[in-house]
Design a protein around this motif. Structure first.
Motif, PDB file in Angstrom:
ATOM      1  N   VAL A 297     -30.090   1.403  -7.818  1.00  0.00           N
ATOM      2  CA  VAL A 297     -29.268   2.613  -7.744  1.00  0.00           C
ATOM      3  C   VAL A 297     -28.094   2.443  -8.692  1.00  0.00           C
ATOM      4  CG1 VAL A 297     -27.833   4.087  -6.296  1.00  0.00           C
ATOM      5  CG2 VAL A 297     -29.928   3.090  -5.363  1.00  0.00           C
ATOM      6  N   ALA A 298     -28.062   3.240  -9.741  1.00  0.00           N
ATOM      7  CA  ALA A 298     -26.969   3.212 -10.725  1.00  0.00           C
ATOM      8  C   ALA A 298     -26.760   1.814 -11.292  1.00  0.00           C
ATOM      9  CB  ALA A 298     -25.682   3.739 -10.106  1.00  0.00           C
ATOM     10  N   GLY A 299     -27.880   1.119 -11.552  1.00  0.00           N
ATOM     11  CA  GLY A 299     -27.786  -0.207 -12.140  1.00  0.00           C
ATOM     12  C   GLY A 299     -27.477  -1.322 -11.175  1.00  0.00           C
ATOM     13  N   SER A 300     -27.381  -1.018  -9.878  1.00  0.00           N
ATOM     14  CA  SER A 300     -27.104  -2.040  -8.864  1.00  0.00           C
ATOM     15  C   SER A 300     -28.259  -2.091  -7.876  1.00  0.00           C
ATOM     16  CB  SER A 300     -25.797  -1.737  -8.123  1.00  0.00           C
ATOM     17  OG  SER A 300     -24.705  -1.718  -9.021  1.00  0.00           O
ATOM     18  N   ALA A 301     -28.519  -3.272  -7.351  1.00  0.00           N
ATOM     19  CA  ALA A 301     -29.600  -3.457  -6.385  1.00  0.00           C
ATOM     20  C   ALA A 301     -29.087  -3.139  -4.984  1.00  0.00           C
ATOM     21  CB  ALA A 301     -30.128  -4.881  -6.457  1.00  0.00           C
ATOM     22  N   VAL A 302     -29.669  -2.110  -4.362  1.00  0.00           N
ATOM     23  CA  VAL A 302     -29.326  -1.734  -2.990  1.00  0.00           C
ATOM     24  C   VAL A 302     -30.405  -2.300  -2.072  1.00  0.00           C
ATOM     25  CG1 VAL A 302     -28.985   0.170  -1.382  1.00  0.00           C
ATOM     26  CG2 VAL A 302     -28.137   0.358  -3.720  1.00  0.00           C
ATOM     27  N   PRO A 303     -30.087  -3.267  -1.224  1.00  0.00           N
ATOM     28  CA  PRO A 303     -31.115  -3.904  -0.387  1.00  0.00           C
ATOM     29  C   PRO A 303     -31.631  -2.974   0.706  1.00  0.00           C
ATOM     30  CG  PRO A 303     -28.939  -4.715   0.194  1.00  0.00           C
ATOM     31  CD  PRO A 303     -28.757  -3.845  -1.012  1.00  0.00           C
ATOM     32  N   LEU A 304     -32.889  -3.157   1.075  1.00  0.00           N
ATOM     33  CA  LEU A 304     -33.457  -2.429   2.199  1.00  0.00           C
ATOM     34  C   LEU A 304     -32.872  -2.976   3.496  1.00  0.00           C
ATOM     35  CD1 LEU A 304     -37.240  -2.145   1.222  1.00  0.00           C
ATOM     36  CD2 LEU A 304     -35.410  -0.507   0.820  1.00  0.00           C
ATOM     37  N   THR A 305     -32.370  -2.103   4.329  1.00  0.00           N
ATOM     38  CA  THR A 305     -31.738  -2.510   5.579  1.00  0.00           C
ATOM     39  C   THR A 305     -32.601  -2.100   6.766  1.00  0.00           C
ATOM     40  OG1 THR A 305     -30.483  -0.428   5.691  1.00  0.00           O
ATOM     41  CG2 THR A 305     -29.457  -2.288   4.560  1.00  0.00           C
ATOM     42  N   ASP A 306     -32.232  -2.619   7.934  1.00  0.00           N
ATOM     43  CA  ASP A 306     -32.965  -2.274   9.154  1.00  0.00           C
ATOM     44  C   ASP A 306     -32.524  -0.940   9.719  1.00  0.00           C
ATOM     45  OD1 ASP A 306     -34.439  -4.610   9.048  1.00  0.00           O
ATOM     46  OD2 ASP A 306     -33.005  -5.735  10.267  1.00  0.00           O
ATOM     47  N   SER A 307     -31.366  -0.448   9.307  1.00  0.00           N
ATOM     48  CA  SER A 307     -30.865   0.826   9.811  1.00  0.00           C
ATOM     49  C   SER A 307     -29.832   1.375   8.849  1.00  0.00           C
ATOM     50  CB  SER A 307     -30.246   0.666  11.208  1.00  0.00           C
ATOM     51  OG  SER A 307     -29.104  -0.165  11.153  1.00  0.00           O
ATOM     52  N   LEU A 308     -29.569   2.670   8.959  1.00  0.00           N
ATOM     53  CA  LEU A 308     -28.512   3.306   8.188  1.00  0.00           C
ATOM     54  C   LEU A 308     -27.931   4.447   9.007  1.00  0.00           C
ATOM     55  CD1 LEU A 308     -29.697   6.237   7.006  1.00  0.00           C
ATOM     56  CD2 LEU A 308     -30.800   4.749   5.373  1.00  0.00           C
ATOM     57  N   LYS A 309     -26.696   4.787   8.679  1.00  0.00           N
ATOM     58  CA  LYS A 309     -26.037   5.886   9.376  1.00  0.00           C
ATOM     59  C   LYS A 309     -26.125   7.129   8.508  1.00  0.00           C
ATOM     60  CE  LYS A 309     -22.043   6.853  12.285  1.00  0.00           C
ATOM     61  NZ  LYS A 309     -20.758   6.346  12.812  1.00  0.00           N
ATOM     62  N   LEU A 310     -26.812   8.131   9.014  1.00  0.00           N
ATOM     63  CA  LEU A 310     -27.051   9.352   8.253  1.00  0.00           C
ATOM     64  C   LEU A 310     -26.434  10.532   8.984  1.00  0.00           C
ATOM     65  CD1 LEU A 310     -28.539  10.364   5.705  1.00  0.00           C
ATOM     66  CD2 LEU A 310     -30.520  10.803   7.148  1.00  0.00           C
ATOM     67  N   LEU A 311     -25.381  11.106   8.407  1.00  0.00           N
ATOM     68  CA  LEU A 311     -24.709  12.277   8.970  1.00  0.00           C
ATOM     69  C   LEU A 311     -24.294  12.047  10.419  1.00  0.00           C
ATOM     70  CD1 LEU A 311     -26.987  15.100   7.501  1.00  0.00           C
ATOM     71  CD2 LEU A 311     -24.830  14.231   6.594  1.00  0.00           C
ATOM     72  N   GLY A 312     -23.812  10.846  10.700  1.00  0.00           N
ATOM     73  CA  GLY A 312     -23.300  10.552  12.032  1.00  0.00           C
ATOM     74  C   GLY A 312     -24.317  10.016  13.017  1.00  0.00           C
ATOM     75  N   VAL A 313     -25.571   9.894  12.609  1.00  0.00           N
ATOM     76  CA  VAL A 313     -26.627   9.385  13.486  1.00  0.00           C
ATOM     77  C   VAL A 313     -27.193   8.110  12.872  1.00  0.00           C
ATOM     78  CG1 VAL A 313     -28.900   9.830  14.499  1.00  0.00           C
ATOM     79  CG2 VAL A 313     -27.201  11.651  14.379  1.00  0.00           C
ATOM     80  N   THR A 314     -27.270   7.048  13.656  1.00  0.00           N
ATOM     81  CA  THR A 314     -27.808   5.781  13.182  1.00  0.00           C
ATOM     82  C   THR A 314     -29.324   5.788  13.330  1.00  0.00           C
ATOM     83  OG1 THR A 314     -25.791   4.641  13.856  1.00  0.00           O
ATOM     84  CG2 THR A 314     -27.727   3.283  13.424  1.00  0.00           C
ATOM     85  N   LEU A 315     -30.015   5.653  12.205  1.00  0.00           N
ATOM     86  CA  LEU A 315     -31.478   5.646  12.192  1.00  0.00           C
ATOM     87  C   LEU A 315     -31.961   4.232  11.916  1.00  0.00           C
ATOM     88  CD1 LEU A 315     -32.142   8.831   9.997  1.00  0.00           C
ATOM     89  CD2 LEU A 315     -31.921   8.704  12.476  1.00  0.00           C
ATOM     90  N   ASP A 316     -32.692   3.643  12.857  1.00  0.00           N
ATOM     91  CA  ASP A 316     -33.298   2.341  12.613  1.00  0.00           C
ATOM     92  C   ASP A 316     -34.669   2.544  11.980  1.00  0.00           C
ATOM     93  OD1 ASP A 316     -35.430   2.072  15.041  1.00  0.00           O
ATOM     94  OD2 ASP A 316     -33.602   3.082  15.706  1.00  0.00           O
ATOM     95  N   ARG A 317     -35.228   1.503  11.402  1.00  0.00           N
ATOM     96  CA  ARG A 317     -36.444   1.648  10.598  1.00  0.00           C
ATOM     97  C   ARG A 317     -37.672   2.006  11.424  1.00  0.00           C
ATOM     98  NH1 ARG A 317     -39.369  -3.386  10.022  1.00  0.00           N
ATOM     99  NH2 ARG A 317     -38.371  -5.093  11.160  1.00  0.00           N
ATOM    100  N   HIS A 318     -37.607   1.819  12.766  1.00  0.00           N
ATOM    101  CA  HIS A 318     -38.724   2.221  13.622  1.00  0.00           C
ATOM    102  C   HIS A 318     -38.411   3.491  14.409  1.00  0.00           C
ATOM    103  CE1 HIS A 318     -40.728  -1.375  12.492  1.00  0.00           C
ATOM    104  NE2 HIS A 318     -39.951  -2.194  13.172  1.00  0.00           N
ATOM    105  N   LEU A 319     -37.252   4.095  14.142  1.00  0.00           N
ATOM    106  CA  LEU A 319     -36.848   5.359  14.772  1.00  0.00           C
ATOM    107  C   LEU A 319     -36.865   5.277  16.295  1.00  0.00           C
ATOM    108  CD1 LEU A 319     -38.684   7.912  12.424  1.00  0.00           C
ATOM    109  CD2 LEU A 319     -36.270   7.285  12.416  1.00  0.00           C
ATOM    110  N   THR A 320     -36.373   4.168  16.815  1.00  0.00           N
ATOM    111  CA  THR A 320     -36.243   4.045  18.268  1.00  0.00           C
ATOM    112  C   THR A 320     -34.943   4.660  18.772  1.00  0.00           C
ATOM    113  OG1 THR A 320     -35.138   1.885  18.094  1.00  0.00           O
ATOM    114  CG2 THR A 320     -37.557   1.897  18.209  1.00  0.00           C
ATOM    115  N   PHE A 321     -33.949   4.821  17.895  1.00  0.00           N
ATOM    116  CA  PHE A 321     -32.624   5.375  18.195  1.00  0.00           C
ATOM    117  C   PHE A 321     -31.861   4.513  19.198  1.00  0.00           C
ATOM    118  CE2 PHE A 321     -34.965   9.078  16.693  1.00  0.00           C
ATOM    119  CZ  PHE A 321     -34.090   9.571  15.749  1.00  0.00           C
ATOM    120  N   GLY A 322     -32.300   3.273  19.383  1.00  0.00           N
ATOM    121  CA  GLY A 322     -31.601   2.393  20.312  1.00  0.00           C
ATOM    122  C   GLY A 322     -30.189   2.082  19.877  1.00  0.00           C
ATOM    123  N   GLN A 323     -29.998   1.792  18.606  1.00  0.00           N
ATOM    124  CA  GLN A 323     -28.660   1.471  18.108  1.00  0.00           C
ATOM    125  C   GLN A 323     -27.749   2.685  18.143  1.00  0.00           C
ATOM    126  OE1 GLN A 323     -28.716  -0.502  14.317  1.00  0.00           O
ATOM    127  NE2 GLN A 323     -26.484  -0.519  14.104  1.00  0.00           N
TER     128      GLN A 323
END
Length: 520
Positions: A288-314
């Motif tokens: 991304v823009a010449g920098s390496a963005v690592p794959l994470t187990d979760s991200l916060k999208l518009l105020g909701v934390t999405l984990d990679r299996h979409l369990t919504f536990g976090q």
């Protein structure tokens, strides 16, 4: 900044409204924004709790503007918004600052696509892009040219917008200290009324870049999500296509004075628990823009934390932790509040968090619902001064609060009503299909929705599935409220239906109220 206090404007509306209207009419007729309203007082506010307050980058520059100038901006907004947002060059997947669009509808659209990919045996690679000081780096000349060529704004209107943008000044105020005034040669003020619409019009061409590469795209203001479906047979091709799209987006942003912040951009690979996709994926980061963005187990999208299996536990854990903090604070001052005051504070601080984007939790695990329900029960006990041993069913009924699971169904039902009655947002209306039998049946006039086919259990959590299940379970007299165009009628009847099922009220009462409200 107000030479006339806002309280005076409100109390003396009959006297001052004609004067402000005359000022606005003269401003629009001459194509000139009043020069005395072009000065902004910038108040630095921390973007979120926790960051170092000594770092200026952690502050958001909010412009305090004159109230009368914001009234004139709002009058201009009502004339420009429909013209710009209904243009063919405006992105349908831009959800910010538009009627019937919200962070929740944006999340439902993105998640619906992800669930659909998983149902088809594919994984979804999503990159959430973050722009640095996006509102402050807009080139005025480029913005004016885009309004002319892409949205057909011309004549006195474009002259007025040019006057609004030029010769703007600002100064920073912190406590009792003020800086010197500085000219704003680019950007739109954060805190203005017209600025957000100008920003989304400025960034509208980004959607065309994503469509050229066949990449899915959604945007809420400057929060941009780019995602692709990855199948086992085309991993390398899909990744190369995504990388080419990211390069093109970065180039376009650079040419238009905008900058991606790789440090705050995130990437995640969504899949089922059974697929074990992370171990089979050839990449561990995205460029991304010449920098390496690592794959994470979760991200916060518009105020909701999405984990990679979409369990919504976090996400549920974060909501519960924040809510319990406010409940403990409310418990300390409960004795000083009346019941109505305590209920108002509780709804503002806790219930709003439980309800935020709760439609994405449709058919989530029982453990998640139980955690959220415990929070609601704890809040109800504080308000009603009940003991922990008291049964919560009558307490919630007394407060007229639907339990968490019913509240989720109620949110899905109201969203279905809004989408069907207004046809907006388009990206949700396109995934809701009315039931049309091949021949004349009694069900033809039941205002039902057709059910999309699914193969996996996780896909039944998609909005297209949720809206089918919840809407079709409503009685006809509630679904038919849609045809009368009364949103308040539908909301009341849908709430009565949920509370009737929960608290075993007679269905005849709901039907009778529906008939009375329809005839009224």
């Amino acid at each position: 900044m107000d030479f006339v206090p806002t309280s005076v404007l409100i109390r003396c509306t009959r006297v001052l409204a004609p004067l402000i209207a005359t000022l606005a009419s003269l401003s629009f007729a001459e194509g000139r924004f009043p020069a005395s309203f072009k000065k902004a007082q910038v108040t630095p506010l921390l973007k979120k709790e926790g960051p170092d307050s000594s770092n200026p980058a952690n502050f958001r520059p909010i412009s305090n503007l004159n109230t009368i100038s914001k009234i004139i901006e709002r009058l201009a907004l009502t004339r420009l918004r429909q013209h710009i947002t209904q243009s063919a060059n405006f992105s349908d997947t831009q959800s910010a600052y538009r009627k019937h669009h919200s962070t929740e509808t944006a999340l439902l659209h993105v998640l619906n696509d992800i669930y659909g990919d998983i149902d088809n045996g594919r994984r979804t690679l999503l990159v959430a892009l973050d722009m640095s000081a996006a509102f402050d780096t807009i080139e005025h000349s480029v913005l004016l040219e885009r309004l002319r060529n892409s949205f057909g704004v011309s004549g006195i209107a474009i002259t007025w917008i040019e006057s609004y943008l030029t010769d703007q000044t600002q100064f920073v105020r912190f406590q009792s200290a003020c800086s010197l005034s500085t000219a704003c040669i680019c950007g739109v003020p954060q805190g203005s009324v017209l600025g957000p619409l100008l920003f989304v019009a400025y960034t509208a061409p980004m959607a065309n870049i994503a469509s050229q590469y066949g990449v899915s795209y959604h945007q809420y203001a400057d929060d941009t999500q780019v995602y692709v479906a990855v199948s086992k047979s085309s991993i390398s091709t899909t990744i190369d296509n995504l990388q080419n799209c990211m390069t093109a987006v970065h180039l376009w942003l650079t040419q238009n004075g905008l900058v991606i912040n790789p440090d705050k951009s995130e990437a995640v690979l969504f899949s089922t628990v059974q697929s074990n996709a992370a171990s089979q994926f050839p990449l561990t980061s995205i460029d991304v823009a010449g920098s390496a963005v690592p794959l994470t187990d979760s991200l916060k999208l518009l105020g909701v934390t999405l984990d990679r299996h979409l369990t919504f536990g976090q996400h549920v854990q974060n909501v519960c932790r924040t809510s319990q903090y406010h409940i403990r604070a409310l418990r300390h001052i409960r004795s000083s509040l009346t019941a109505d005051m305590a209920r108002t504070v509780a709804c503002a601080l806790v219930n709003s968090r439980l309800d935020y984007a709760n439609a994405v939790l449709y058919k989530t695990s029982r453990a998640n619902i139980t955690k959220l329900q415990r929070v609601q029960n704890s809040l109800a006990r504080v308000i009603m001064n009940n003991k922990r041993t008291d049964h919560m069913h009558p307490v919630l009924e007394q407060l007229h609060w639907l339990p968490v699971s019913y509240r989720i169904d109620y949110k899905v039902a109201t969203l279905a009503f809004k989408v069907r009655s207004t046809g907006s947002p388009v990206y949700l209306r396109n995934i809701i299909n009315d039931y049309e039998p091949t021949r004349e049946l009694r069900s033809s006039k039941q205002l039902l929705l057709s059910r999309p086919s699914t193969r996996t259990e996780i896909a039944r959590r998609a909005f297209s599935q949720a809206v089918f299940t919840v809407w079709n379970e409503l009685p006809l007299n509630i679904r038919s409220a849609d045809t009368f165009g009364h949103s308040e009628l539908f909301y009341r009847l849908a709430f009565l239906q949920c509370s009737g099922v929960l608290w075993h009220k007679e269905d005849s009462n709901i039907s009778n109220m529906a008939c009375v409200m329809h005839s009224g």
